[in-house]
Design an enzyme around this catalytic site. Structure first.
Site, short mmCIF file in Angstrom:
data_model
loop_
_atom_site.label_atom_id
_atom_site.label_comp_id
_atom_site.label_asym_id
_atom_site.label_seq_id
_atom_site.Cartn_x
_atom_site.Cartn_y
_atom_site.Cartn_z
N ARG A 156 0.86 -1.18 0.00
CA ARG A 156 0.00 0.00 0.00
C ARG A 156 0.89 1.23 0.00
NH1 ARG A 156 -2.35 -1.32 5.67
NH2 ARG A 156 -0.15 -1.80 5.79
N CYS A 274 -4.66 2.08 -8.33
CA CYS A 274 -4.85 0.64 -8.56
C CYS A 274 -6.30 0.18 -8.65
CB CYS A 274 -4.13 -0.16 -7.48
SG CYS A 274 -2.35 -0.06 -7.66
P1 NAD Z 1 4.67 4.18 -11.45
O1 NAD Z 1 3.97 4.88 -12.56
O2 NAD Z 1 4.87 4.88 -10.16
O3 NAD Z 1 6.12 3.72 -11.94
C1 NAD Z 1 6.36 3.11 -13.18
C2 NAD Z 1 7.80 3.44 -13.57
O4 NAD Z 1 8.13 2.71 -14.74
C3 NAD Z 1 8.00 4.92 -13.91
O5 NAD Z 1 9.09 5.43 -13.16
C4 NAD Z 1 8.33 4.91 -15.40
O6 NAD Z 1 9.21 5.94 -15.80
C5 NAD Z 1 8.94 3.54 -15.56
N1 NAD Z 1 8.94 3.03 -16.93
C6 NAD Z 1 7.92 3.04 -17.84
N2 NAD Z 1 8.33 2.48 -18.99
C7 NAD Z 1 9.60 2.09 -18.80
C8 NAD Z 1 10.55 1.45 -19.63
N3 NAD Z 1 10.27 1.09 -20.88
N4 NAD Z 1 11.78 1.22 -19.14
C9 NAD Z 1 12.09 1.58 -17.87
N5 NAD Z 1 11.21 2.19 -17.03
C10 NAD Z 1 9.99 2.44 -17.50
O7 NAD Z 1 3.90 2.82 -11.24
P2 NAD Z 1 3.67 2.03 -9.86
O8 NAD Z 1 2.63 2.70 -9.06
O9 NAD Z 1 4.98 1.70 -9.27
O10 NAD Z 1 3.01 0.69 -10.43
C11 NAD Z 1 3.77 -0.26 -11.15
C12 NAD Z 1 2.93 -1.51 -11.32
O11 NAD Z 1 2.67 -2.09 -10.03
C13 NAD Z 1 1.57 -1.27 -11.94
O12 NAD Z 1 1.23 -2.35 -12.75
C14 NAD Z 1 0.63 -1.20 -10.75
O13 NAD Z 1 -0.68 -1.58 -11.07
C15 NAD Z 1 1.26 -2.21 -9.82
N6 NAD Z 1 0.99 -1.96 -8.40
C16 NAD Z 1 1.05 -0.70 -7.90
C17 NAD Z 1 0.81 -0.49 -6.55
C18 NAD Z 1 0.83 0.90 -5.98
O14 NAD Z 1 0.38 1.06 -4.84
N7 NAD Z 1 1.33 1.91 -6.69
C19 NAD Z 1 0.53 -1.57 -5.70
C20 NAD Z 1 0.52 -2.85 -6.25
C21 NAD Z 1 0.75 -3.04 -7.59
#
Ligand code: NAD
Length: 444
Positions: A156, A274
């Site tokens: 979370r 999410c």
């Molecule tokens: P985010 O948007 O904060 O981070 C994603 C990162 O990936 C960014 O820094 C972006 O620049 C990078 N990125 C994108 N394309 C890229 C590439 N080709 N090469 C290298 N880096 C690249 O996303 P997040 O919140 O960390 O979520 C990531 C995943 O985890 C999602 O699928 C989300 O659903 C899942 N998730 C998120 C949470 C949450 O609380 N945020 C919890 C559980 C699961």
């Protein structure tokens, strides 16, 4: 072990930092140069409790480094995490283009022996096999060199570090015993609580399953939690009509061990990056396979209505909103994060603007950080007194702990009208009434 994490957002950066903290050698990759520059300078691009300390410690120990060169990360890691975003498309399905780019990127530069590719991003069911296919399209000679594991993330925001070291379970989905064994080795110190942040002596349950089931577990868990919130919000709306108090109702329900107290707080509804997107993606997948999801659709509909309930409550108290000034306490979708993605506050701002109200806001993180993306129709104040000054109503949108401690008598004296809508049932009614407010909660 040598680990590469691709994507340094809320999930990737926290995962990388925590794995480095338990002794692994981690290279984090991101194609956002600005983020990498910040991280190389030892700064966290996101607000997350305990993360700066862990980053500082692991950078100093040389256990974590940052690059925008995917090849460097892929060559380093024996375990390669994909942790990029999977935002929603307009039709609800998951936008997997970032996962696709990374899978192809890994495939193009994979060499140096067997590796485990870990899908940590929340991805549509079947994505494990799809990632494998994309990698093989880049280099068909690779088939014996890697396996794909689904390892969905349940952290979370706001307690991401705590959650990473204290997960309720770790889910590992793969058909490869070799890959599963490597993942169990990677997580050994978290599973057996050999780390300073662990709070329980009992081993973390590990769910070992197939790829599709692991991917489905993530969607089903989020859908269930969102449904639980929509359920109690529906009960709150009935409470409002019949004169019951939803806080008492939730307490009485939650003590039933089959139900539990968590995610049973009535309010303005769920938000964040999410729940909305994962529900939309699950509904879309079900439709693709010929199933219409009655319950999940209702959960989304109740949530949409719940956000607008606050507008109704303001209209009931102030009648015409045109020309009125409304102050929002909190902007982020939950406390202890800087994340504004799908925050209920943004829906309120949009509707209040449409109705001709002036909207101001104060948020402990957003007000100080200077971040203003998506906030063009709200005046972001730097302190709560400037926020209250001239307001007709205050609306508590995010339950930041510091909002419990405010001098509400002083704030009331600065306002035109004393309407207070508590969207999280966070404050004490008698205290707020004593401070001179006309206090309204949700279902109580
Ligand atoms: P985010 O948007 O904060 O981070 C994603 C990162 O990936 C960014 O820094 C972006 O620049 C990078 N990125 C994108 N394309 C890229 C590439 N080709 N090469 C290298 N880096 C690249 O996303 P997040 O919140 O960390 O979520 C990531 C995943 O985890 C999602 O699928 C989300 O659903 C899942 N998730 C998120 C949470 C949450 O609380 N945020 C919890 C559980 C699961």
């Amino acid at each position: 072990m040598k680990v590469c994490v691709i994507g340094t957002g809320y999930v990737g950066l926290v995962t990388g930092a925590c794995l480095a903290h338990i002794g692994h050698e981690v290279v984090c990759v991101d194609n956002n140069q600005a983020k990498i520059a910040l991280l190389k300078a030892g700064q966290s691009p996101i607000y997350e409790p305990n993360l700066p300390e862990i980053l500082q410690e692991t950078i100093e120990q040389g256990r974590i480094s940052f690059t925008s060169d995917i090849r460097q990360g892929v060559q380093h890691g024996e375990v390669l995490f994909i942790a990029v975003g999977t935002p929603p498309l307009a039709d609800g399905q998951s936008d997997t283009r970032y996962v696709e780019a990374v899978a192809k990127g890994i495939g193009a530069c994979l060499e140096g022996g067997y590796k485990v590719i870990v899908n940590k991003s929340t991805v549509p069911i079947g994505s494990g096999d799809w990632v494998r296919m994309l990698m093989l399209e880049e280099n068909s000679a690779l088939s014996h060199e890697f396996d794909v594991v689904s390892n969905p993330e349940f952290l979370r925001e706001g307690s991401a570090v705590y959650d990473t070291f204290n997960p309720d379970r770790i889910v590992l989905g793969s058909s490869s015993p070799r890959a599963i064994e490597i993942m169990q080795k990677l997580y050994h110190d978290i599973i057996y609580r050999h780390c300073a942040y662990a709070v329980s002596p009992d081993p973390v349950p590990v769910v070992i399953t197939d790829l599709n089931s692991a991917e489905m577990i993530k969607y089903a868990a989020n859908a269930f939690l969102a449904t639980k919130i929509s359920f109690i919000n529906e009960i709150a709306n009935i409470c409002d009509r019949v004169g019951a108090n939803v806080k008492e109702v939730a307490r009485g329900m939650g003590l039933d061990s089959r139900i539990g107290t968590r995610f049973l707080q009535a309010g303005i509804g769920w938000g964040g990056s999410c729940f909305g997107k994962d529900l939309a993606a699950l509904i879309h997948t079900a439709e693709d396979y010929g199933y219409h999801t009655e319950l999940l659709n209702a959960c989304v509909k109740v949530n949409r209505q719940q956000r607008l309930l606050v507008i109704e409550k303001l209209q009931k108290n102030l009648k015409i909103l045109k020309g009125k000034t409304i102050g929002l306490l909190g902007l982020t979708f939950k406390p202890d994060t800087d994340d504004l993605r799908d925050a209920p506050a943004l829906t309120l701002i949009e509707h209040l603007n449409r109705l001709g109200a002036k909207v101001k806001a104060y948020d402990p993180i957003v007000s100080q950080s200077g971040m203003r993306d998506g906030l063009s129709h709200v005046i972001v104040e730097t302190d709560v007194e400037r926020l209250a000054d001239g307001c007709d109503a205050l609306v508590l949108v995010t339950e930041w702990a510091q909002f419990q401690q405010l001098d509400y008598g002083k704030l009331r004296s600065l306002m035109h009208n004393g309407v207070f809508i508590d969207c999280r049932n966070y404050l004490d009614r008698p205290i707020m009434e004593q401070a001179g407010f006309n206090y309204t909660g949700i279902g109580c």
